[in-house]
Design a protein around this motif. Sequence first.
Motif, PDB file in Angstrom:
ATOM      1  N   ARG A  16      -1.342  -0.969  -0.220  1.00  0.00           N
ATOM      2  CA  ARG A  16      -1.286  -1.279   1.228  1.00  0.00           C
ATOM      3  C   ARG A  16      -2.463  -0.669   1.981  1.00  0.00           C
ATOM      4  O   ARG A  16      -2.981  -1.241   2.931  1.00  0.00           O
ATOM      5  N   ILE A  17      -2.888   0.505   1.531  1.00  0.00           N
ATOM      6  CA  ILE A  17      -4.043   1.138   2.177  1.00  0.00           C
ATOM      7  C   ILE A  17      -5.303   0.329   1.872  1.00  0.00           C
ATOM      8  O   ILE A  17      -6.109   0.043   2.760  1.00  0.00           O
ATOM      9  N   ARG A  71       8.067  12.868  -1.475  1.00  0.00           N
ATOM     10  CA  ARG A  71       7.461  11.550  -1.232  1.00  0.00           C
ATOM     11  C   ARG A  71       6.628  11.069  -2.419  1.00  0.00           C
ATOM     12  O   ARG A  71       6.543   9.876  -2.696  1.00  0.00           O
ATOM     13  N   ARG A  75       5.698   9.424  -8.324  1.00  0.00           N
ATOM     14  CA  ARG A  75       4.529   8.626  -8.709  1.00  0.00           C
ATOM     15  C   ARG A  75       4.323   8.787 -10.215  1.00  0.00           C
ATOM     16  O   ARG A  75       4.719   9.814 -10.789  1.00  0.00           O
ATOM     17  N   TYR A 125     -12.622  14.703   1.216  1.00  0.00           N
ATOM     18  CA  TYR A 125     -11.222  14.905   1.615  1.00  0.00           C
ATOM     19  C   TYR A 125     -10.384  15.505   0.487  1.00  0.00           C
ATOM     20  O   TYR A 125      -9.875  16.618   0.596  1.00  0.00           O
ATOM     21  N   GLY A 144     -12.591   6.004   6.071  1.00  0.00           N
ATOM     22  CA  GLY A 144     -12.110   4.724   6.583  1.00  0.00           C
ATOM     23  C   GLY A 144     -13.154   3.959   7.383  1.00  0.00           C
ATOM     24  O   GLY A 144     -13.025   2.746   7.598  1.00  0.00           O
ATOM     25  N   THR A 173      -7.966   7.535  12.830  1.00  0.00           N
ATOM     26  CA  THR A 173      -7.385   8.120  11.614  1.00  0.00           C
ATOM     27  C   THR A 173      -6.504   9.352  11.863  1.00  0.00           C
ATOM     28  O   THR A 173      -5.394   9.431  11.321  1.00  0.00           O
ATOM     29  N   HIS A 176      -3.035   8.360  13.097  1.00  0.00           N
ATOM     30  CA  HIS A 176      -2.312   7.737  11.989  1.00  0.00           C
ATOM     31  C   HIS A 176      -1.783   8.796  11.024  1.00  0.00           C
ATOM     32  O   HIS A 176      -0.601   8.827  10.693  1.00  0.00           O
ATOM     33  N   LEU A 180       2.241  10.574  10.691  1.00  0.00           N
ATOM     34  CA  LEU A 180       2.945  10.506   9.413  1.00  0.00           C
ATOM     35  C   LEU A 180       3.276  11.905   8.897  1.00  0.00           C
ATOM     36  O   LEU A 180       4.368  12.154   8.377  1.00  0.00           O
TER      37      LEU A 180
HETATM   38  C1  HEM Z   1      -7.752  11.319   5.663  1.00  0.00           C
HETATM   39  C2  HEM Z   1      -7.288  10.223   6.232  1.00  0.00           C
HETATM   40  C3  HEM Z   1      -5.904   9.652   5.957  1.00  0.00           C
HETATM   41  C4  HEM Z   1      -4.756  10.286   5.591  1.00  0.00           C
HETATM   42  C5  HEM Z   1      -4.528  11.773   5.364  1.00  0.00           C
HETATM   43  C6  HEM Z   1      -3.741   9.269   5.435  1.00  0.00           C
HETATM   44  C7  HEM Z   1      -2.461   9.508   5.014  1.00  0.00           C
HETATM   45  C8  HEM Z   1      -1.581   8.526   4.670  1.00  0.00           C
HETATM   46  C9  HEM Z   1      -0.368   8.755   3.948  1.00  0.00           C
HETATM   47  C10 HEM Z   1       0.100  10.124   3.432  1.00  0.00           C
HETATM   48  C11 HEM Z   1       0.268   7.566   3.813  1.00  0.00           C
HETATM   49  C12 HEM Z   1       1.631   7.323   3.173  1.00  0.00           C
HETATM   50  C13 HEM Z   1       1.414   6.886   1.766  1.00  0.00           C
HETATM   51  C14 HEM Z   1       2.750   6.642   1.098  1.00  0.00           C
HETATM   52  O1  HEM Z   1       3.259   5.508   1.204  1.00  0.00           O
HETATM   53  O2  HEM Z   1       3.247   7.561   0.477  1.00  0.00           O
HETATM   54  C15 HEM Z   1      -0.554   6.587   4.451  1.00  0.00           C
HETATM   55  C16 HEM Z   1      -0.230   5.258   4.517  1.00  0.00           C
HETATM   56  C17 HEM Z   1      -1.099   4.304   4.927  1.00  0.00           C
HETATM   57  N1  HEM Z   1      -2.379   4.500   5.366  1.00  0.00           N
HETATM   58 FE1  HEM Z   1      -3.301   6.261   5.633  1.00  0.00          FE
HETATM   59  N2  HEM Z   1      -4.290   8.047   5.707  1.00  0.00           N
HETATM   60  C18 HEM Z   1      -5.602   8.236   6.025  1.00  0.00           C
HETATM   61  C19 HEM Z   1      -6.522   7.262   6.323  1.00  0.00           C
HETATM   62  C20 HEM Z   1      -6.251   5.921   6.302  1.00  0.00           C
HETATM   63  C21 HEM Z   1      -7.233   4.901   6.540  1.00  0.00           C
HETATM   64  C22 HEM Z   1      -8.700   5.167   6.826  1.00  0.00           C
HETATM   65  C23 HEM Z   1      -6.589   3.708   6.461  1.00  0.00           C
HETATM   66  C24 HEM Z   1      -7.118   2.321   6.636  1.00  0.00           C
HETATM   67  C25 HEM Z   1      -7.993   1.987   7.545  1.00  0.00           C
HETATM   68  C26 HEM Z   1      -5.190   3.979   6.162  1.00  0.00           C
HETATM   69  C27 HEM Z   1      -4.208   3.026   6.036  1.00  0.00           C
HETATM   70  C28 HEM Z   1      -2.926   3.274   5.641  1.00  0.00           C
HETATM   71  C29 HEM Z   1      -1.917   2.241   5.403  1.00  0.00           C
HETATM   72  C30 HEM Z   1      -2.102   0.746   5.596  1.00  0.00           C
HETATM   73  C31 HEM Z   1      -0.785   2.884   4.945  1.00  0.00           C
HETATM   74  C32 HEM Z   1       0.500   2.240   4.442  1.00  0.00           C
HETATM   75  C33 HEM Z   1       1.499   2.088   5.519  1.00  0.00           C
HETATM   76  C34 HEM Z   1       2.770   1.444   4.976  1.00  0.00           C
HETATM   77  O3  HEM Z   1       3.406   2.058   4.129  1.00  0.00           O
HETATM   78  O4  HEM Z   1       3.062   0.347   5.433  1.00  0.00           O
HETATM   79  N3  HEM Z   1      -5.029   5.330   6.073  1.00  0.00           N
HETATM   80  N4  HEM Z   1      -1.662   7.189   4.979  1.00  0.00           N
END
Ligand code: HEM
Length: 349
Positions: A16-17, A71, A75, A125, A144, A173, A176, A180
């Motif tokens: 998804r990411i 969480r 994995r 990171y 990102g 970012t 976001h 979370l």
């Molecule tokens: C250092 C920067 C970031 C951190 C610490 C972070 C952290 C997280 C974490 C911990 C999750 C949950 C993963 C899981 O399902 O266990 C997540 C989900 C996600 N992140 Fe980030 N993220 C970062 C940057 C970004 C960037 C740059 C993008 C895209 C532009 C992004 C897009 C997403 C998306 C789409 C999800 C999934 C959401 C879902 O479950 O529907 N993240 N992120």
Amino acid sequence: MHSQLPRHLWSLVKPRIVALLCVTGVFAVYAAGGASLGTVASFLAAGALVAAASAAYNCWYDRELDRHMDRTADRPLPSGDLDHRVAFAFATVLLAAGTAVGLATLPVETVAYMLAGAASYVLVYTVGLKRRHWLGVVLGGSAGSFPVLAGWTAVRPLAPEALVLAAVVFVWTPAHAWALAVVYREDFTAADVPTLPVVASAKRVRRAVWYSAVGTLVVAATAVPFAPAPYATVLAVGGALFLAGFRQFHREGTDTAAVRAFFTSNTFLALLFVAWGVGGATGGVGPAGRVAAAVLTAGTFGWLWTRRPALDGVTSAPAVEADWVAARLGRAAEYVRDNAHPPSPSNSD
Ligand code: HEM
Ligand SMILES: CC(C)=CCC/C(C)=C/CC/C(C)=C/COP(=O)(O)OP(=O)(O)O
């Protein structure tokens, strides 16, 4: 175990990411003026492979740490279902394949930005800052921004618009990630990851998340003069809903509000890029196009909020509101039933 291998490898790449990174990257291609379908396909293949590789390296490097968080404990690497050497080899093959596809079909500058994104995510990171400093999310989060620069330079040299789009992701970012991390703060504490909600007061976290959300809108707004019409419409409608989600978190600081803010943030970022890309690709968009953009934006947020996505068992606000109403109605029904005694014979006449 072997029949599970594809599933394990799939989970390693955080699909998804990678999907959201592909959305920002590909729509940056269109924002820059668009390219042939062949170039877009090559960009998608190379970008997805490099992003997937960096996610897999992240999972490989974090395999011990991930055992300490509910969480992530199930994995395939922390659970022991996948050999870490297989994961490392898989990540390396993805990286090599993505780099090869990129070098064969795209400008070298574009491939350099993809690799810089991977280096920022994996080295800055994951290896450098995640276990050391709460600023990791800010500095490492620059990962990102690279797909945007890669997408733009696949079409033409960097321009101020591209830097603004990249800056939108950069400022977005922390909101976001920290929203979370509020929900998963106990997990991060258990794993000794010093993300902001672990090391700072709840009040400071709320303020930092709010600044990041407002900052996202401010930076996104600076692009309006050179962006196509649907971008401004999505920014106005989506920005208001995005801000409403984060405002609720800023005021209440609850997990429920954090979940809504988190999902809101992903949707908003995707829509902004889609709007710019579609607007750029279709040329002039009249009033009908603007109305369509507004309706689609409001509809997407409405759909998301009523779909009640959940993280760690915490649902976003509407579900809680619905539960609250149901509980009230249930209690009211009980009250009516308990108090509806049949009239006593002495009163009956
Ligand atoms: C250092 C920067 C970031 C951190 C610490 C972070 C952290 C997280 C974490 C911990 C999750 C949950 C993963 C899981 O399902 O266990 C997540 C989900 C996600 N992140 Fe980030 N993220 C970062 C940057 C970004 C960037 C740059 C993008 C895209 C532009 C992004 C897009 C997403 C998306 C789409 C999800 C999934 C959401 C879902 O479950 O529907 N993240 N992120
Ligand atoms: C151009 C290019 C290849 C860019 C790659 C950028 C990229 C993959 C950014 C994602 C950042 C991210 C998901 C961090 C979360 O990791 P985490 O370790 O905090 O999350 P986790 O605990 O769920 O593993």
